[in-house]
Enzyme design. Structure first.
Site, PDB file in Angstrom:
ATOM      1  N   HIS A 117       2.404   2.515   9.502  1.00  0.00           N
ATOM      2  CA  HIS A 117       0.997   1.679   9.390  1.00  0.00           C
ATOM      3  C   HIS A 117       1.200   0.332   9.861  1.00  0.00           C
ATOM      4  O   HIS A 117       0.282  -0.587   9.396  1.00  0.00           O
ATOM      5  CB  HIS A 117       0.458   1.775   8.066  1.00  0.00           C
ATOM      6  CG  HIS A 117       0.196   3.321   7.755  1.00  0.00           C
ATOM      7  ND1 HIS A 117      -0.239   3.841   6.656  1.00  0.00           N
ATOM      8  CD2 HIS A 117      -0.218   4.442   8.823  1.00  0.00           C
ATOM      9  CE1 HIS A 117      -0.490   5.120   6.499  1.00  0.00           C
ATOM     10  NE2 HIS A 117      -0.469   5.322   7.899  1.00  0.00           N
ATOM     11  N   ASN A 211       8.014  10.254  -7.574  1.00  0.00           N
ATOM     12  CA  ASN A 211       6.720   9.490  -7.741  1.00  0.00           C
ATOM     13  C   ASN A 211       6.405   9.267  -9.220  1.00  0.00           C
ATOM     14  O   ASN A 211       7.036  10.022 -10.255  1.00  0.00           O
ATOM     15  CB  ASN A 211       5.459  10.206  -7.253  1.00  0.00           C
ATOM     16  CG  ASN A 211       4.294   9.447  -6.797  1.00  0.00           C
ATOM     17  OD1 ASN A 211       4.614   8.469  -6.161  1.00  0.00           O
ATOM     18  ND2 ASN A 211       3.122  10.183  -6.964  1.00  0.00           N
TER      19      ASN A 211
HETATM   20  N1  APR Z   1       6.901   4.148  -8.953  1.00  0.00           N
HETATM   21  C1  APR Z   1       6.588   5.245  -8.274  1.00  0.00           C
HETATM   22  N2  APR Z   1       5.377   5.489  -7.970  1.00  0.00           N
HETATM   23  C2  APR Z   1       4.402   4.733  -8.381  1.00  0.00           C
HETATM   24  C3  APR Z   1       4.539   3.853  -9.242  1.00  0.00           C
HETATM   25  C4  APR Z   1       5.891   3.251  -9.485  1.00  0.00           C
HETATM   26  N3  APR Z   1       6.300   2.241 -10.302  1.00  0.00           N
HETATM   27  N4  APR Z   1       3.264   3.031  -9.337  1.00  0.00           N
HETATM   28  C5  APR Z   1       2.303   3.843  -8.622  1.00  0.00           C
HETATM   29  N5  APR Z   1       3.042   5.014  -8.173  1.00  0.00           N
HETATM   30  C6  APR Z   1       2.428   6.015  -7.142  1.00  0.00           C
HETATM   31  C7  APR Z   1       1.085   6.269  -7.619  1.00  0.00           C
HETATM   32  O1  APR Z   1       1.027   7.237  -8.800  1.00  0.00           O
HETATM   33  C8  APR Z   1       0.431   6.994  -6.334  1.00  0.00           C
HETATM   34  O2  APR Z   1       0.861   8.374  -6.447  1.00  0.00           O
HETATM   35  O3  APR Z   1       2.412   5.496  -6.112  1.00  0.00           O
HETATM   36  C9  APR Z   1       1.412   6.229  -5.537  1.00  0.00           C
HETATM   37  C10 APR Z   1       0.428   5.292  -4.603  1.00  0.00           C
HETATM   38  O4  APR Z   1      -0.757   5.920  -3.885  1.00  0.00           O
HETATM   39  P1  APR Z   1      -1.533   5.169  -2.929  1.00  0.00           P
HETATM   40  O5  APR Z   1      -2.139   3.891  -3.734  1.00  0.00           O
HETATM   41  O6  APR Z   1      -2.549   6.116  -2.557  1.00  0.00           O
HETATM   42  O7  APR Z   1      -0.782   4.436  -1.760  1.00  0.00           O
HETATM   43  P2  APR Z   1      -0.137   5.312  -0.504  1.00  0.00           P
HETATM   44  O8  APR Z   1      -0.060   6.732  -0.929  1.00  0.00           O
HETATM   45  O9  APR Z   1       0.795   4.672   0.077  1.00  0.00           O
HETATM   46  O10 APR Z   1      -1.374   5.101   0.552  1.00  0.00           O
HETATM   47  C11 APR Z   1      -1.396   5.778   1.761  1.00  0.00           C
HETATM   48  O11 APR Z   1      -3.369   4.665   2.240  1.00  0.00           O
HETATM   49  O12 APR Z   1      -4.944   3.052   2.170  1.00  0.00           O
HETATM   50  C12 APR Z   1      -3.922   3.636   2.878  1.00  0.00           C
HETATM   51  O13 APR Z   1      -3.117   2.514   4.671  1.00  0.00           O
HETATM   52  C13 APR Z   1      -3.075   2.569   3.238  1.00  0.00           C
HETATM   53  O14 APR Z   1      -0.548   3.142   3.704  1.00  0.00           O
HETATM   54  C14 APR Z   1      -1.693   3.409   2.704  1.00  0.00           C
HETATM   55  C15 APR Z   1      -2.123   4.869   2.750  1.00  0.00           C
END
Ligand code: APR
Length: 244
Positions: A117, A211
Site C-alpha cells: 500500500h 491477531n
Molecule cells: N495486536 C494484534 N492485533 C491487533 C492489535 C494488537 N495490539 N490491535 C488491534 N489489532 C487487530 C484488530 O483486532 C484488527 O483485526 O488489528 C486489526 C486491524 O484492522 P484494520 O484497522 O482494519 O487494519 P488493516 O487490516 O491493516 O486495514 C487494511 O485498510 O483502510 C485500509 O489501507 C488501509 O492498509 C489498510 C487496510
C-alpha cells in the site's frame, strides 16, 4: 504446532501484516472502535476522487499521519523485531508483505519487505509518476522535481479504488511459501484479505492467523492465535526457531 504441520529448515515463510502490528508502537488502526475510520470517512480522504475534489483536506489528513508515523518510526515493538529476527535466523526465505504505510518493519531490520500500500515517507507526482522521498508536509503548491509542475504531488500510498503495488512479486511469494502468517489485519480489504485463500488454492502453505481477536477470515486459517501482537508474535517466532 499441530502434528500435521512440519516445516523444513529451508521452508519459505510469507507474512502479511496490517495495522494491528503497529498499534503497540503508538499508531492507530483503521477499523477498531477507536480507529481512524471511526472519525474520518474513507471517501473523504482516501480515494483519487477525494484528492481531485478536496486536495487540501487530503493533504491535511496525510500530513498529520505522516508526522505521527515519523515519531513512531523510532519505536518498533517486539512484534516487528521478532519478524526481523526470524528473517535473519531462518534458513529459508522470509518475506513480509505489509499493508502498513509506516516504516516500522524496516526500522526493525526486516529487509525482504513488500509495501503493497506504499509508504508515508514517499511522495509521487500524479502528473509524471515520479516517486521521491518525502518527510515533511505536502501541499498543492509543491513542485515536482522531475517534471517541474505544481499541483501533482500526492502521498505515495494506495487509495481505495487503486491497484496495490508489487502484485506480481506478492503472487510469486504466496505460491512459493510453505507457511503463511497473517498478523494484525482485520480481513476487510482485498486483495490482502484474499491471500489466505490464494495460498490454499494454488499454493501449499499451512496458514496461521495471529491477531488480537478472530478476523473476518479467521475460519479459513488452519490455526489462530489471539492476543496482543507484542506477546503472541515473539512467542510464535521463538517456537518456529526452536522447532528446527
Ligand atoms: N495486536 C494484534 N492485533 C491487533 C492489535 C494488537 N495490539 N490491535 C488491534 N489489532 C487487530 C484488530 O483486532 C484488527 O483485526 O488489528 C486489526 C486491524 O484492522 P484494520 O484497522 O482494519 O487494519 P488493516 O487490516 O491493516 O486495514 C487494511 O485498510 O483502510 C485500509 O489501507 C488501509 O492498509 C489498510 C487496510
Amino acid at each position: 504446532m499441530p502434528q500435521s504441520f512440519t516445516l523444513e529448515k529451508n521452508s519459505n515463510i510469507a507474512i502479511l501484516t496490517g495495522a494491528g502490528i503497529s498499534k503497540e508502537s503508538g499508531l492507530e488502526t483503521f477499523r477498531d472502535p477507536d480507529g481512524i475510520w471511526s472519525r474520518v470517512r474513507i471517501e473523504d480522504v482516501a480515494s483519487p476522487e477525494a484528492f481531485a475534489k478536496y486536495p487540501d483536506a487530503v493533504h491535511n489528513f496525510y500530513n498529520l499521519r505522516r508526522a505521527r508515523h515519523r515519531v513512531a518510526t523510532a519505536n518498533p515493538n517486539p512484534a516487528h523485531l521478532a519478524l526481523a529476527r526470524l528473517e535473519a535466523e531462518w534458513a529459508g526465505d522470509v518475506t513480509v508483505i505489509t499493508q502498513n504505510v509506516d516504516t516500522l518493519h524496516e526500522t526493525s531490520g526486516s529487509q525482504n519487505l513488500i509495501h503493497m500500500h506504499g509508504v508515508h515517507s514517499k511522495a509521487r507526482c500524479n502528473l509524471c509518476q515520479h516517486v521521491v522521498d518525502w518527510q515533511g508536509d505536502m501541499s498543492t503548491a509543491d513542485v515536482c522535481g522531475a517534471c517541474g509542475l505544481p499541483g501533482g504531488m500526492r502521498p505515495h500510498v494506495v487509495w481505495f479504488g487503486e491497484t496495490p503495488l508489487h502484485l506480481d512479486r506478492i503472487q510469486a511469494t504466496l505460491v512459493e511459501c510453505d507457511l503463511f502468517l497473517s498478523i494484525g489485519t482485520s480481513g476487510n480489504v482485498y486483495p490482502a484479505a484474499g491471500f489466505v485463500s490464494v495460498v490454499q488454492q494454488i499454493g501449499r502453505a499451512y496458514t496461521v492467523e495471529l491477531n488480537l481477536e478472530p478476523s473476518l477470515c479467521a475460519k479459513i486459517f488452519d490455526e489462530g492465535r489471539y492476543g496482543p501482537a507484542t506477546e503472541i508474535v515473539p512467542f510464535y517466532v521463538d517456537q518456529l526457531l526452536e522447532s528446527l
